[in-house]
Scaffold this active site. Structure first.
Site, mmCIF file in Angstrom:
data_model
loop_
_atom_site.group_PDB
_atom_site.id
_atom_site.type_symbol
_atom_site.label_atom_id
_atom_site.label_comp_id
_atom_site.label_asym_id
_atom_site.label_seq_id
_atom_site.Cartn_x
_atom_site.Cartn_y
_atom_site.Cartn_z
ATOM 1 N N ASP A 56 6.551 74.874 50.802
ATOM 2 C CA ASP A 56 7.081 73.288 50.717
ATOM 3 C C ASP A 56 8.372 73.331 49.892
ATOM 4 O O ASP A 56 9.365 72.718 50.127
ATOM 5 C CB ASP A 56 6.135 72.273 50.148
ATOM 6 N N GLY A 57 8.368 74.038 48.550
ATOM 7 C CA GLY A 57 9.537 74.010 47.767
ATOM 8 C C GLY A 57 10.830 74.714 48.261
ATOM 9 O O GLY A 57 11.782 74.144 48.139
ATOM 10 N N ASN A 132 11.257 64.341 49.164
ATOM 11 C CA ASN A 132 9.920 63.845 48.630
ATOM 12 C C ASN A 132 9.712 62.645 47.651
ATOM 13 O O ASN A 132 9.421 61.529 47.746
ATOM 14 C CB ASN A 132 9.247 64.785 47.570
ATOM 15 N N GLU A 133 10.738 62.559 46.615
ATOM 16 C CA GLU A 133 10.716 61.411 45.748
ATOM 17 C C GLU A 133 11.843 61.793 44.387
ATOM 18 O O GLU A 133 12.488 62.823 44.373
ATOM 19 C CB GLU A 133 9.492 61.184 44.787
ATOM 20 N N ASP A 160 6.179 55.949 30.815
ATOM 21 C CA ASP A 160 6.840 57.362 30.885
ATOM 22 C C ASP A 160 7.859 57.223 31.908
ATOM 23 O O ASP A 160 9.044 57.938 31.653
ATOM 24 C CB ASP A 160 5.758 58.470 31.182
ATOM 25 N N THR A 171 2.471 62.582 49.662
ATOM 26 C CA THR A 171 1.289 63.167 49.396
ATOM 27 C C THR A 171 1.736 64.505 48.144
ATOM 28 O O THR A 171 0.787 65.343 47.753
ATOM 29 C CB THR A 171 0.984 64.224 50.645
ATOM 30 N N ASN A 174 3.773 61.731 44.191
ATOM 31 C CA ASN A 174 3.148 60.383 44.334
ATOM 32 C C ASN A 174 1.747 60.277 44.346
ATOM 33 O O ASN A 174 1.090 59.356 43.595
ATOM 34 C CB ASN A 174 3.724 59.974 45.579
HETATM 35 P P1 NAD Z 1 6.639 73.957 44.004
HETATM 36 O O1 NAD Z 1 7.085 74.544 45.121
HETATM 37 O O2 NAD Z 1 5.416 74.584 43.239
HETATM 38 O O3 NAD Z 1 5.776 72.239 44.687
HETATM 39 C C1 NAD Z 1 4.766 71.942 43.814
HETATM 40 C C2 NAD Z 1 3.457 71.804 44.837
HETATM 41 O O4 NAD Z 1 3.796 70.459 45.396
HETATM 42 C C3 NAD Z 1 3.197 72.924 45.826
HETATM 43 O O5 NAD Z 1 1.893 72.983 45.975
HETATM 44 C C4 NAD Z 1 3.720 72.310 47.023
HETATM 45 O O6 NAD Z 1 3.289 72.531 48.320
HETATM 46 C C5 NAD Z 1 3.427 70.693 46.838
HETATM 47 N N1 NAD Z 1 4.364 69.910 47.750
HETATM 48 C C6 NAD Z 1 5.724 69.912 47.831
HETATM 49 N N2 NAD Z 1 5.828 68.739 48.620
HETATM 50 C C7 NAD Z 1 4.857 68.288 49.018
HETATM 51 C C8 NAD Z 1 4.532 67.341 49.871
HETATM 52 N N3 NAD Z 1 5.554 66.585 50.462
HETATM 53 N N4 NAD Z 1 3.249 66.919 50.267
HETATM 54 C C9 NAD Z 1 2.136 67.580 49.432
HETATM 55 N N5 NAD Z 1 2.581 68.699 48.654
HETATM 56 C C10 NAD Z 1 3.882 68.905 48.410
HETATM 57 O O7 NAD Z 1 7.734 73.061 43.159
HETATM 58 P P2 NAD Z 1 8.942 72.508 43.382
HETATM 59 O O8 NAD Z 1 9.502 73.512 44.216
HETATM 60 O O9 NAD Z 1 9.538 72.155 42.106
HETATM 61 O O10 NAD Z 1 8.439 71.283 44.023
HETATM 62 C C11 NAD Z 1 9.043 70.147 43.778
HETATM 63 C C12 NAD Z 1 7.865 68.868 44.148
HETATM 64 O O11 NAD Z 1 6.869 69.193 43.330
HETATM 65 C C13 NAD Z 1 8.361 67.693 43.693
HETATM 66 O O12 NAD Z 1 9.073 66.946 44.803
HETATM 67 C C14 NAD Z 1 7.099 66.813 43.365
HETATM 68 O O13 NAD Z 1 6.483 66.030 44.443
HETATM 69 C C15 NAD Z 1 6.057 68.005 43.248
HETATM 70 N N6 NAD Z 1 5.788 67.780 41.794
HETATM 71 C C16 NAD Z 1 4.532 67.463 41.624
HETATM 72 C C17 NAD Z 1 3.744 67.121 40.379
HETATM 73 C C18 NAD Z 1 2.352 66.764 40.358
HETATM 74 O O14 NAD Z 1 1.771 66.598 41.091
HETATM 75 N N7 NAD Z 1 1.999 66.397 38.893
HETATM 76 C C19 NAD Z 1 4.547 67.210 39.389
HETATM 77 C C20 NAD Z 1 5.998 67.607 39.345
HETATM 78 C C21 NAD Z 1 6.435 67.784 40.676
#
Ligand code: NAD
Length: 278
Positions: A56-57, A132-133, A160, A171, A174
């Site tokens: 996904d990244g 995503n967000e 925060d 998913t 969020n």
């Molecule tokens: P990454 O590729 O390691 O992604 C982090 C995880 O989020 C992976 O497991 C990926 O499969 C999952 N992911 C990404 N988009 C998704 C989606 N739309 N639905 C479900 N899972 C999804 O790291 P990155 O490349 O820096 O990804 C950035 C994303 O990571 C951000 O957009 C954010 O949504 C997510 N993120 C999550 C958290 C958390 O859950 N606490 C914290 C920071 C960022």
């Protein structure tokens, strides 16, 4: 699902892969197949279809690479790990993808994306798109910001930060914040709190808000200072943010629609629940 007529056209294909060995192997297979096929032209410039190989990244990175060409580009993701949210094919299904692209007549499935407009006190205005967000945080001190929904001063947030996600992003971060999972065909944004302060003095709603396309969300920070703003997988430190506005963008992200397009609920179940038969 909509369709663009590609029947008489050579399809321009861009292949983008992360640095993993498995991703490079899949990329080289696709290169060798498409370079000798007269119906395809391999080019990172002005592609019709972007194939993202990784997870996904990687798809998020591919989206940002081509975010100014969303009106003409369709994406397709190959996952070199487990099934992802933006990836329809696993690495062992490359032949199926090649067959589907040969038969492809331009069918696409489209999802809403987020437009963010950030105003700074020096008059600069920064515009960005998120798949995503977008999150706004103040790391060094409590963030104090007014949340305005459709011109209603809704609450003064202390905590925060704030996340605003797209339906497909619901998913991702969020969900970790306790937000709801939204079907991606619902044209709405979701505002979710990140560790709000709630006590007898300070009050926020506490639950996330799902906001329809016609309503605008504004965040007005009440303090000058450094704000950490993340747009998907990129993070920026911005000084003296005066306002952040969120809209559903006029453009959408388009994915190649194929028989392999996994249903959204199947993906949610696969990712978060797993097998329920014991
Ligand atoms: P990454 O590729 O390691 O992604 C982090 C995880 O989020 C992976 O497991 C990926 O499969 C999952 N992911 C990404 N988009 C998704 C989606 N739309 N639905 C479900 N899972 C999804 O790291 P990155 O490349 O820096 O990804 C950035 C994303 O990571 C951000 O957009 C954010 O949504 C997510 N993120 C999550 C958290 C958390 O859950 N606490 C914290 C920071 C960022």
């Amino acid at each position: 699902m909509t369709q663009t007529n590609y029947t008489d056209k050579v399809k321009r294909i861009a292949i983008i892969a992360n640095g993993k060995y498995q991703s490079k192997r899949v990329a080289s297979k696709l290169f060798s197949v498409f370079k000798d096929d007269p119906d395809f032209y391999l080019s990172k410039k002005n592609p019709d279809i972007v194939i993202s190989i990784g997870g996904d990244g990687m798809l998020l990175s591919a989206f940002h690479m081509y975010e100014k060409e969303l009106d003409r580009v369709r994406f397709v993701g190959i996952h070199t790990g487990h099934l992802g949210f933006y990836t329809d094919y696993r690495d062992f299904e490359v032949d199926k993808l090649i067959d589907n692209l040969r038969r492809d007549k331009g069918e696409q499935i489209s999802y809403p994306i987020l437009k963010v407009v950030i105003s700074l006190d020096d008059g600069r205005v920064i515009k960005a798109r998120a798949l995503n967000e977008a999150t706004v945080k103040r790391i060094e001190k409590t963030m104090v910001a007014d949340v305005i929904v459709n011109h209603v001063k809704f609450e003064r947030f202390r905590g925060d930060g704030i996340s605003v996600s797209t339906p497909t992003g619901s998913t991702a971060y969020n969900k970790s914040l306790g937000g709801a999972v939204l079907h991606p065909t619902i044209e709405a944004l979701q505002l979710t709190e990140i560790s709000s302060l709630n006590n007898r003095v300070f009050r926020t709603l506490g639950s996330s808000l799902i906001i329809p396309k016609k309503d605008k969300i504004e965040l007005v920070p009440r303090r000058l200072g450094i704000y950490t703003i993340s747009i998907d997988n990129k993070t920026y430190q911005l000084k003296n943010v005066t306002k952040v506005e969120y809209f559903i963008d006029d453009e959408k992200i388009h994915f190649v629609s194929s028989p392999s397009h996994t249903s959204f609920w199947e993906r949610v179940k696969d990712a978060f629940i797993g097998d329920i038969d014991s």
